[in-house]
Scaffold this active site. Structure first.
Site, PDB file in Angstrom:
ATOM      1  N   VAL A  57     -50.305 -10.022  14.391  1.00  0.00           N
ATOM      2  CA  VAL A  57     -49.564  -8.764  14.218  1.00  0.00           C
ATOM      3  C   VAL A  57     -50.467  -7.543  14.277  1.00  0.00           C
ATOM      4  CG1 VAL A  57     -47.738  -9.882  12.887  1.00  0.00           C
ATOM      5  CG2 VAL A  57     -49.677  -8.852  11.671  1.00  0.00           C
ATOM      6  N   ASN A  79     -43.179 -11.902   7.586  1.00  0.00           N
ATOM      7  CA  ASN A  79     -43.809 -12.547   6.443  1.00  0.00           C
ATOM      8  C   ASN A  79     -45.328 -12.452   6.460  1.00  0.00           C
ATOM      9  OD1 ASN A  79     -44.117 -14.782   4.270  1.00  0.00           O
ATOM     10  ND2 ASN A  79     -45.161 -15.616   6.058  1.00  0.00           N
ATOM     11  N   TYR A 150     -53.339  -4.109  -1.852  1.00  0.00           N
ATOM     12  CA  TYR A 150     -52.174  -4.951  -1.626  1.00  0.00           C
ATOM     13  C   TYR A 150     -50.915  -4.272  -2.146  1.00  0.00           C
ATOM     14  CZ  TYR A 150     -49.031  -8.971  -2.124  1.00  0.00           C
ATOM     15  OH  TYR A 150     -47.958  -9.821  -2.072  1.00  0.00           O
ATOM     16  N   LYS A 154     -47.631  -3.020   0.125  1.00  0.00           N
ATOM     17  CA  LYS A 154     -46.265  -3.504  -0.059  1.00  0.00           C
ATOM     18  C   LYS A 154     -45.332  -2.356  -0.454  1.00  0.00           C
ATOM     19  CE  LYS A 154     -46.901  -7.919   0.774  1.00  0.00           C
ATOM     20  NZ  LYS A 154     -46.200  -8.661   1.838  1.00  0.00           N
TER      21      LYS A 154
END
Length: 225
Positions: A57, A79, A150, A154
């Site tokens: 990706v 995912n 992280y 998100k």
């Protein structure tokens, strides 16, 4: 109609469990991984009606090649992701790790949405699920400082989800983020919940009815069935 789903990061953990669940529900399926042999191996293990596709990706060329090879999909489960800065804090987290985290988790997902969602809009039907986290600040949560890169990645994913859901409103394409909870994966090996548990409600989010929600942060308790 036999819908076609594509799952990124599908060779292990939550991604593989989601792929297995969607396959069990009778969907045609493409499973992707950065390593072509891992994608092919997962497809062979899952069985008939599943194809493997190499996909990184973070690489525009890889995404473009995959989009051309796979063609339009009806369901996209984003995912693929990394957790690289666990145990740090905002003042000590190595910025290169934060940069890589954003490159994979946020920009990689964004690249996938741009590659596959426009065709869904043209066809008037689609389901997009972005695998997020409970470490985020939106939707009543709070950022977790023990993995700042992280958590920010998100949180940004949640924002991206709402942006794309707004853009696709009224087109037949539903776009939602899902919090899988604390799941035992290579990323969090000490957890006890197996990935098959969130896989079931992630698959529910990927197969929402036409009057289902969009632009939402869904959990096991808040996914229409």
């Amino acid at each position: 109609m036999n819908r076609h789903a594509l799952v990124t990061g599908a060779n292990r953990g939550i991604g593989r469990a989601v792929a297995a669940e969607l396959h069990a529900r009778g969907l045609a399926l493409t499973v992707t991984a950065r390593d072509a042999s891992a994608a092919a191996g997962t497809a062979a293990e899952l069985g008939s009606g599943v194809r493997g596709q190499q996909l990184d990706v973070t690489d525009p060329g890889s995404v473009g090649k995959a989009a051309a090879a796979v063609g339009p999909v009806d369901i996209l489960v984003c995912n693929a992701g990394v957790l690289l800065d666990a145990g740090t804090d905002p003042l000590t987290a190595p910025v290169d790790l934060v940069e890589e985290t954003l490159r994979v988790n946020l920009l990689g997902t964004w690249r996938m949405l741009q590659a596959f969602v426009p065709a869904m809009v043209e066809r008037g039907w689609g389901r997009v699920v972005v695998v997020s986290s409970g470490t985020t600040a939106e939707f009543g949560g709070a950022l977790f400082g023990g993995a700042p890169g992280y958590s920010l990645s998100k949180s940004a994913l949640n924002g991206l989800t709402t942006l794309v859901a707004g853009q696709t409103a009224g087109t037949g394409v539903l776009v939602n983020a899902v919090n899988p909870g604390r799941v035992r994966t290579r990323m969090m090996p000490r957890m006890t919940t197996p990935p098959e548990v969130p896989a079931r409600f992630i698959a529910d989010a990927a197969t929402l009815p036409d009057d289902g929600p969009t632009g939402q942060f869904l959990t096991e308790r808040h996914v229409p069935r």
